[in-house]
Scaffold this motif. Structure first.
Motif, PDB file in Angstrom:
ATOM      1  N   ARG A 222       0.862  -1.187   0.000  1.00 24.97           N
ATOM      2  CA  ARG A 222       0.000   0.000   0.000  1.00 24.97           C
ATOM      3  C   ARG A 222       0.899   1.238   0.000  1.00 24.97           C
ATOM      4  NH1 ARG A 222      -3.235  -3.330  -0.960  1.00 24.97           N
ATOM      5  NH2 ARG A 222      -5.304  -3.670  -0.034  1.00 24.97           N
ATOM      6  N   VAL A 223       0.368   2.315  -0.581  1.00 27.75           N
ATOM      7  CA  VAL A 223       1.167   3.541  -0.724  1.00 27.75           C
ATOM      8  C   VAL A 223       0.487   4.712  -0.017  1.00 27.75           C
ATOM      9  CG1 VAL A 223       2.208   5.155  -2.374  1.00 27.75           C
ATOM     10  CG2 VAL A 223       1.874   2.773  -3.002  1.00 27.75           C
ATOM     11  N   THR A 224       1.267   5.506   0.681  1.00 29.86           N
ATOM     12  CA  THR A 224       0.775   6.771   1.239  1.00 29.86           C
ATOM     13  C   THR A 224       1.633   7.896   0.661  1.00 29.86           C
ATOM     14  OG1 THR A 224       0.170   5.695   3.305  1.00 29.86           O
ATOM     15  CG2 THR A 224       0.413   8.083   3.379  1.00 29.86           C
ATOM     16  N   VAL A 225       0.981   8.854   0.036  1.00 27.77           N
ATOM     17  CA  VAL A 225       1.705  10.024  -0.472  1.00 27.77           C
ATOM     18  C   VAL A 225       1.445  11.163   0.513  1.00 27.77           C
ATOM     19  CG1 VAL A 225       2.017  11.607  -2.408  1.00 27.77           C
ATOM     20  CG2 VAL A 225       1.417   9.215  -2.844  1.00 27.77           C
ATOM     21  N   LEU A 226       2.502  11.580   1.204  1.00 23.37           N
ATOM     22  CA  LEU A 226       2.300  12.493   2.346  1.00 23.37           C
ATOM     23  C   LEU A 226       1.952  13.917   1.916  1.00 23.37           C
ATOM     24  CD1 LEU A 226       2.249  12.016   5.301  1.00 23.37           C
ATOM     25  CD2 LEU A 226       4.678  12.560   5.422  1.00 23.37           C
ATOM     26  N   GLY A 227       2.593  14.416   0.889  1.00 21.11           N
ATOM     27  CA  GLY A 227       2.214  15.714   0.324  1.00 21.11           C
ATOM     28  C   GLY A 227       2.382  16.896   1.251  1.00 21.11           C
ATOM     29  N   HIS A 228       1.474  17.851   1.103  1.00 24.44           N
ATOM     30  CA  HIS A 228       1.676  19.177   1.697  1.00 24.44           C
ATOM     31  C   HIS A 228       1.473  19.236   3.203  1.00 24.44           C
ATOM     32  CE1 HIS A 228       1.436  19.931  -2.586  1.00 24.44           C
ATOM     33  NE2 HIS A 228       2.075  21.063  -2.356  1.00 24.44           N
ATOM     34  N   VAL A 229       1.043  18.129   3.845  1.00 28.91           N
ATOM     35  CA  VAL A 229       1.005  18.168   5.318  1.00 28.91           C
ATOM     36  C   VAL A 229       2.410  18.365   5.879  1.00 28.91           C
ATOM     37  CG1 VAL A 229      -1.105  16.795   5.592  1.00 28.91           C
ATOM     38  CG2 VAL A 229       1.102  15.640   5.560  1.00 28.91           C
ATOM     39  N   GLN A 230       3.418  18.036   5.072  1.00 31.64           N
ATOM     40  CA  GLN A 230       4.811  18.254   5.510  1.00 31.64           C
ATOM     41  C   GLN A 230       5.123  19.746   5.605  1.00 31.64           C
ATOM     42  OE1 GLN A 230       7.382  15.019   3.219  1.00 31.64           O
ATOM     43  NE2 GLN A 230       5.429  15.402   2.221  1.00 31.64           N
ATOM     44  N   ARG A 231       4.345  20.561   4.938  1.00 35.13           N
ATOM     45  CA  ARG A 231       4.599  22.006   4.957  1.00 35.13           C
ATOM     46  C   ARG A 231       3.662  22.763   5.896  1.00 35.13           C
ATOM     47  NH1 ARG A 231       5.512  23.231  -1.304  1.00 35.13           N
ATOM     48  NH2 ARG A 231       3.753  24.626  -0.940  1.00 35.13           N
ATOM     49  N   GLY A 232       2.422  22.242   6.052  1.00 30.22           N
ATOM     50  CA  GLY A 232       1.418  23.023   6.778  1.00 30.22           C
ATOM     51  C   GLY A 232       1.321  22.724   8.251  1.00 30.22           C
ATOM     52  N   ALA A 233       2.122  21.787   8.745  1.00 32.50           N
ATOM     53  CA  ALA A 233       2.026  21.402  10.162  1.00 32.50           C
ATOM     54  C   ALA A 233       2.493  22.537  11.070  1.00 32.50           C
ATOM     55  CB  ALA A 233       2.895  20.167  10.397  1.00 32.50           C
ATOM     56  N   PRO A 234       2.052  22.519  12.344  1.00 32.42           N
ATOM     57  CA  PRO A 234       2.609  23.504  13.292  1.00 32.42           C
ATOM     58  C   PRO A 234       4.113  23.286  13.413  1.00 32.42           C
ATOM     59  CG  PRO A 234       0.748  22.316  14.262  1.00 32.42           C
ATOM     60  CD  PRO A 234       1.069  21.629  12.965  1.00 32.42           C
ATOM     61  N   PRO A 235       4.901  24.352  13.467  1.00 27.54           N
ATOM     62  CA  PRO A 235       6.352  24.180  13.530  1.00 27.54           C
ATOM     63  C   PRO A 235       6.803  23.447  14.784  1.00 27.54           C
ATOM     64  CG  PRO A 235       5.735  26.483  13.881  1.00 27.54           C
ATOM     65  CD  PRO A 235       4.494  25.767  13.471  1.00 27.54           C
ATOM     66  N   SER A 236       7.785  22.568  14.610  1.00 26.43           N
ATOM     67  CA  SER A 236       8.372  21.863  15.757  1.00 26.43           C
ATOM     68  C   SER A 236       9.153  22.867  16.601  1.00 26.43           C
ATOM     69  CB  SER A 236       9.327  20.778  15.254  1.00 26.43           C
ATOM     70  OG  SER A 236      10.446  21.386  14.625  1.00 26.43           O
ATOM     71  N   ALA A 237       9.504  22.436  17.811  1.00 19.96           N
ATOM     72  CA  ALA A 237      10.289  23.319  18.691  1.00 19.96           C
ATOM     73  C   ALA A 237      11.596  23.706  18.005  1.00 19.96           C
ATOM     74  CB  ALA A 237      10.559  22.615  20.017  1.00 19.96           C
ATOM     75  N   GLN A 238      12.245  22.724  17.339  1.00 20.05           N
ATOM     76  CA  GLN A 238      13.535  23.044  16.703  1.00 20.05           C
ATOM     77  C   GLN A 238      13.358  24.096  15.612  1.00 20.05           C
ATOM     78  OE1 GLN A 238      15.918  19.813  15.109  1.00 20.05           O
ATOM     79  NE2 GLN A 238      17.327  21.270  14.197  1.00 20.05           N
ATOM     80  N   ASP A 239      12.299  23.960  14.822  1.00 14.47           N
ATOM     81  CA  ASP A 239      12.084  24.970  13.779  1.00 14.47           C
ATOM     82  C   ASP A 239      11.809  26.344  14.383  1.00 14.47           C
ATOM     83  OD1 ASP A 239      12.581  24.262  11.154  1.00 14.47           O
ATOM     84  OD2 ASP A 239      10.757  23.065  10.991  1.00 14.47           O
TER      85      ASP A 239
END
Ligand code: F6P
Length: 360
Positions: free
Chosen positions: A277-294
């Motif tokens: 099975r395939v999951t294409v992650l897409g733009h959730v990688q950009r729209g998430a709340p920033p991590s503490a490190q970011d």
């Protein structure tokens, strides 16, 4: 001496942009009493008549804003001012309009937050228009030279790692091979880091060429060891085995990477009979709340960019090197495309842990 500075976000968005803006406003407006003018939608805001701008102050950032992905200023990754797409399909050089708008606003300096493409365009504008420019690196792809980290990358890695965490239980429940396709443009940084952090058995990145037979052998070995599932992560720019890139067609004749996960799923099923099975992650990688490190890097970059302006150092980009902030010539940062080092620490660590890169 008080100053009036502009700030814009350019290129694809990512997590942490609002934290950068907060850093700039905190130091410049609150700390130094300067005026900070936010330019909307990258250079597009300077093509609007009148320019589309907003005065920024710290109270705007006391609540949710820093915690949000995206950019409150808006951005664009279309509309190169030197070859601006016109409604009739032609391209026009609109650089002088942007420079004129910058002058109209009476700005002493400009902070441009962007990736390598945006940085090159902004630098060209700055040279042509005698604009005092300071750059801040951002991109989930982490492919800008001279900096170990760009804003947005850490969050994208966290999101992809969490996706693997969520794929593992369902993979084990159904005895499946799960393939996660992640972004990264031409570099494999996200796939490599998330693959390692998320326990992937197979990591495919554009910097290391693979053979389906090697991946199939790895999956067979796992089966022999009693494992009923496997996790694979693939960077979007990985090519098919025949050397062709996987593309998706967008409107207006545009293309972007996409589809390598589906190609691999079919090839792995054929070679191993495993259910995939395939999951294409897409733009959730950009729209998430920033991590503490970011958030930490973003605010540090924002403050450091203001300090560069205060010191009168222009045509430079703030960068993260050896646990600290430095500044480098923008030309140096964009001259070197920072792909994954195939002998780097993450690749070595993964290999020593038995992760398959498909090359052996
Ligand atoms: O450069 C950032 C990035 O997210 C890449 O990883 C990806 O290939 C591309 O932008 C997607 O762009 P768009 O937002 O135009 O789909």
């Amino acid at each position: 001496m008080t100053k009036r500075i502009g700030i814009l976000t350019s290129g694809g968005d990512c997590a942490g942009l609002n934290a950068v803006i907060r850093g700039v406003v905190g130091r410049a407006a609150d700390g130094l009493g300067w005026e900070v003018i936010g330019i909307r939608e990258g250079t597009l805001g300077l093509l609007s008549k009148p320019p589309d701008v907003v005065t920024l102050d710290l109270p705007m950032f006391t609540g949710q804003v820093m915690r949000q992905g995206g950019t409150i200023l808006g951005t664009t990754n279309r509309g190169d001012p030197f070859a601006f797409p016109m409604p009739d399909g032609s391209e026009k050089d609109r650089s002088e309009e942007i420079i004129a708008a910058y002058r109209t606003l009476g700005l002493d300096a400009l902070i441009g937050i962007g990736g390598d493409g945006s940085m090159a365009i902004l630098r060209r504008l700055a040279t042509q228009g005698d604009i005092s420019l300071v750059g801040i690196p951002k991109t989930i792809d982490n492919d800008i030279g001279s900096t170990e980290f760009s804003v947005g990358y850490a969050t994208a890695v966290d999101v992809a790692t969490q996706a693997l965490d969520m794929l593992q239980p369902t993979a084990a429940s159904h005895s499946r091979v799960m393939i996660l396709e992640v972004m990264g443009r031409d570099a494999g940084h996200i796939a490599l880091a998330a693959g390692l952090a998320g326990g992937a058995d197979v990591i495919l990145i554009p910097e290391i060429s693979y053979k389906i037979a090697n991946i199939a052998a790895k999956i067979e070995r796992l089966k022999e060891q009693g494992r009923n599932f496997a996790l694979a992560i693939v960077a979007e720019a990985v090519k098919r085995e025949d050397g062709e890139s996987a593309w998706v067609q967008l409107g207006h004749g545009q293309t972007r990477y996409g589809g390598i996960g589906a190609y691999l799923a079919a090839a792995i099923t054929q070679a191993t009979k495993a259910e995939t099975r395939v999951t294409v992650l897409g733009h959730v990688q950009r729209g998430a709340p920033p991590s503490a490190q970011d958030r930490l890097i973003a605010q540090a970059f924002g403050v450091a960019a203001v300090e560069l302006i205060r010191a009168g150092k222009f045509d430079r980009m703030v960068a993260w090197q050896n646990r600290d902030i430095v500044d480098v010539p923008i030309t140096e940062a964009i001259a070197h495309y920072q792909a994954v080092e195939p002998e780097g620490v993450h690749v070595r660590t993964a290999r020593w842990m038995g992760v398959c890169f498909g090359d052996t």
